[in-house]
Design an enzyme around this catalytic site. Sequence first.
Site, PDB file in Angstrom:
ATOM      1  N   GLN A   1      -4.721  -1.066   9.757  1.00 15.12           N
ATOM      2  CA  GLN A   1      -4.641  -2.324   9.169  1.00 15.12           C
ATOM      3  C   GLN A   1      -5.096  -3.199  10.007  1.00 15.12           C
ATOM      4  OE1 GLN A   1      -3.518  -2.966   5.930  1.00 15.12           O
ATOM      5  NE2 GLN A   1      -3.798  -5.203   6.365  1.00 15.12           N
TER       6      GLN A   1
ATOM      7  N   ASP B   1     -10.803   3.325   4.424  1.00 10.71           N
ATOM      8  CA  ASP B   1     -11.207   1.976   4.354  1.00 10.71           C
ATOM      9  C   ASP B   1     -12.973   1.949   4.149  1.00 10.71           C
ATOM     10  OD1 ASP B   1      -9.482  -0.127   4.415  1.00 10.71           O
ATOM     11  OD2 ASP B   1      -8.923   0.171   6.513  1.00 10.71           O
TER      12      ASP B   1
ATOM     13  N   LYS C   1       0.821  -0.986  -0.038  1.00 15.61           N
ATOM     14  CA  LYS C   1       0.136  -0.300  -0.116  1.00 15.61           C
ATOM     15  C   LYS C   1       0.869   1.064   0.067  1.00 15.61           C
ATOM     16  CE  LYS C   1      -3.923  -2.283   2.375  1.00 15.61           C
ATOM     17  NZ  LYS C   1      -4.619  -2.374   3.662  1.00 15.61           N
TER      18      LYS C   1
END
Length: 294
Positions: free
Chosen positions: A94, A117, A50
């Site tokens: 994460q 997200d 990422k």
Amino acid sequence: MLAEIIDGRAQARLVLEQVAAGASKLPRPPGLAVIIAGDDPASHVYVRSKVRRATEVGFHTEKIQLPEDCGEARILEEVAKLNARDEIDGILVQLPLPKGVNTLRVMAAVDPAKDVDGLHALNAGMLTQGSGELIPCTPSGCMKLIKSVIPDLTGTHSVVIGASNIVGKPMAALLLAEHSTVTLCHIHTRDTQFVCRGADIIVSAVGKPGLVRGDWIKPRAVVIDVGTTRVPDGKGGFKLKGDVEFDEAVKVAGAITPVPGGVGPMTIACLMENTLTAAIARRERAEGAWPVLS
Ligand code: GUN
């Protein structure tokens, strides 16, 4: 006839090119911060990818690495600091988080305007109403892949296997918004194979290698494999295996995503897309172009 292999890498490249072009037009680069707590090897691989992609498309990136035993309060403190910084447009925490940390509380602490997200309850709720902008990255990527082979989903029957907050539920909401009839299967579903046999589109997001067999699939159906389980490769390393028994499925399906090279690259590309969307929206909001939501 063998199924069309849906090339996630090629489609991700196109998304990333558009994102890079969009980012280059902004007065300052979009800023993406990633918090990772603990030592989960797969999470570290994902976060490295990422951050690398974000740098490639011209974003400012920061990685905040916390120890496994950092505790929830420390994670919330880092989130609060990032919420307050103007040059950070996107915050990604994460998952999975270390044991004992309440994931929903952490998600709720992220500024919804920076929630790249799409997991904050506000963004998740907007998605169910068909009005969300920050959509969870994996379902968003799956939808682009599905639409590359079925541009109009109206009247189709979709089956999503796995009802997680991060993939299954938002995937079902996205398919519904595209006028597909959706069945969401989960661990208590009595006969998932039977349900799948009626599906025009199957999205499997379980993490159980080889779960979906060839005889689960209706001839010419579209099969999207979100599973990426690390299994030993017999040479001391590991390889990624999907939920779908690919060699069987490719002989029945109309189109199918491979693992790797299917959904994975699209997830990362959609994260970059969300970060650009957040950066543009925050800028417009700061300029008073539209009312403050959060
Ligand atoms: N862990 C596995 N996939 C994801 C994802 O899409 N977002 C976050 N935050 N964590 C993940």
